[in-house]
Write an enzyme that holds these catalytic residues in place. Sequence first.
Site, PDB file in Angstrom:
ATOM      1  N   ASN A 287       4.500   8.739   6.541  1.00  7.75           N
ATOM      2  CA  ASN A 287       4.097   9.018   5.158  1.00  7.75           C
ATOM      3  C   ASN A 287       2.586   9.211   5.084  1.00  7.75           C
ATOM      4  O   ASN A 287       1.827   8.273   4.879  1.00  7.75           O
ATOM      5  CB  ASN A 287       4.532   7.863   4.241  1.00  7.75           C
TER       6      ASN A 287
ATOM      7  N   ASP B  86      10.060  -1.901  30.393  1.00 10.19           N
ATOM      8  CA  ASP B  86       9.128  -2.888  30.952  1.00 10.19           C
ATOM      9  C   ASP B  86       8.189  -3.445  29.893  1.00 10.19           C
ATOM     10  O   ASP B  86       7.688  -4.565  30.029  1.00 10.19           O
ATOM     11  CB  ASP B  86       8.290  -2.246  32.066  1.00 10.19           C
TER      12      ASP B  86
ATOM     13  N   SER C 200       6.017   3.796  13.527  1.00  6.63           N
ATOM     14  CA  SER C 200       6.505   3.072  12.353  1.00  6.63           C
ATOM     15  C   SER C 200       6.751   3.941  11.128  1.00  6.63           C
ATOM     16  O   SER C 200       7.559   3.584  10.263  1.00  6.63           O
ATOM     17  CB  SER C 200       5.537   1.944  11.985  1.00  6.63           C
TER      18      SER C 200
ATOM     19  N   GLY D  12       0.624  -5.133  11.071  1.00  2.00           N
ATOM     20  CA  GLY D  12      -0.133  -5.373   9.849  1.00  2.00           C
ATOM     21  C   GLY D  12       0.024  -6.842   9.513  1.00  2.00           C
ATOM     22  O   GLY D  12      -0.744  -7.691   9.942  1.00  2.00           O
TER      23      GLY D  12
ATOM     24  N   GLU E 257      -3.293  -3.476  16.621  1.00  2.00           N
ATOM     25  CA  GLU E 257      -3.956  -3.426  15.320  1.00  2.00           C
ATOM     26  C   GLU E 257      -5.138  -2.472  15.353  1.00  2.00           C
ATOM     27  O   GLU E 257      -5.705  -2.218  16.422  1.00  2.00           O
ATOM     28  CB  GLU E 257      -4.516  -4.804  14.953  1.00  2.00           C
TER      29      GLU E 257
ATOM     30  N   SER F 122       0.819  -1.212   0.000  1.00  2.00           N
ATOM     31  CA  SER F 122       0.000   0.000   0.000  1.00  2.00           C
ATOM     32  C   SER F 122       0.849   1.256   0.000  1.00  2.00           C
ATOM     33  O   SER F 122       0.322   2.347  -0.164  1.00  2.00           O
ATOM     34  CB  SER F 122      -0.930   0.005   1.224  1.00  2.00           C
TER      35      SER F 122
ATOM     36  N   ASN G 289       4.470   1.903   2.011  1.00  2.00           N
ATOM     37  CA  ASN G 289       5.764   2.022   2.677  1.00  2.00           C
ATOM     38  C   ASN G 289       6.753   0.952   2.225  1.00  2.00           C
ATOM     39  O   ASN G 289       7.926   1.244   1.991  1.00  2.00           O
ATOM     40  CB  ASN G 289       5.584   1.997   4.193  1.00  2.00           C
TER      41      ASN G 289
ATOM     42  N   GLY H 259       5.602  -8.419  10.315  1.00  2.00           N
ATOM     43  CA  GLY H 259       7.043  -8.404  10.121  1.00  2.00           C
ATOM     44  C   GLY H 259       7.772  -7.568  11.156  1.00  2.00           C
ATOM     45  O   GLY H 259       8.753  -8.014  11.767  1.00  2.00           O
TER      46      GLY H 259
ATOM     47  N   GLN I 229       7.901   1.869  -1.305  1.00  2.00           N
ATOM     48  CA  GLN I 229       9.003   2.832  -1.345  1.00  2.00           C
ATOM     49  C   GLN I 229      10.317   2.186  -0.932  1.00  2.00           C
ATOM     50  O   GLN I 229      11.388   2.482  -1.487  1.00  2.00           O
ATOM     51  CB  GLN I 229       8.688   4.006  -0.424  1.00  2.00           C
TER      52      GLN I 229
END
Length: 332
Positions: free
Chosen positions: A316, A181, A313, A188, A213, A87, A89, A191, A92
Amino acid sequence: MPTPPTDAPDSLVAYSDVAAAAERLDGVVHQTPVMTSQTLNAKATAELFFKCENFQRTGAFKIRGGYNAVSQLSPEAKERGVITYSSGNHAQAVALAGRLLGVDATIVMPKTAPQVKLDATRDYGAEVVPYDPDETVREELGRRLAEERGLTLVPPYDHPDVVAGQGTVGDELFGQVDDLDALLVCCGGGGLLSGCALAARHHAPDCTVVGVEPAAGDDATRSFHSGELQTVKNPDTVADGARTPYLGDVTFPLVLEHVDDMVTVSDGTLVRAMHLLWERMKIVVEPTGALGAAALLGDAVPGQNRRVGVVVSGGNVDLARAGALFDEYGVV
């Protein structure tokens, strides 16, 4: 609906693979900063340490896994070129990795991807193959084009070298901050989560690792709590980086083994957290990148005065779209 993977690989990713990836990526990716905020600490009732991958090359962590995977291909495979589906990232990331390594890259991207991600992927020199997500399964299109063109498929998350590369985010964080801690990581395809969990188990075995999520794309959370792989089709969430259909052969076993919990947050909670990061920390964060913060600020994960690492994460985001989201959810 695509068919989810069913067979676990003979060998999964180990921390040694993450350490090797860190050496491979040295001088290629940025060591991103860890930022703090007293205001957000007070709101979360915790001491928060934000690992800011929005300052990474390509604006997200994905260059770590993309470069680690493409760099290890054989000379013959590099000559033929690579393909992936994403989608934005990972698109790129593979595009830039291809440019840096002299490898032609073809990227299958949804027509609905943020324009900023489409434009950046093309700017890195990749060929973009657009598709309609309501009519086409990206995994099937990617595999078909790979076979027809003789390209090597570098999937966005379910690949040992990709997971190892993403794990360097956590590896760096534990080198920058002592005595965490808990660690919150967006999820997604798993990974980044599985790679960071490997790093956590190596550096801080007692650190609680939690994946986060969007509620509309809760397949990994359902999979984690049931122990059986669950799927979701084209989830309607503002977190475009978390619209994956399922965890994979590589990531699902790693998540089950090394992650302590999975939670979800609503899109409203996510957008409000994103706005707070923009407003108080002065950093541009995309919706998916705010998932970890949203879990704390929305009380899906209690702060309990703990030292908590939060992976941001990426950053963009289409600025006009972000403004519309802030308006839609009443945070402007």
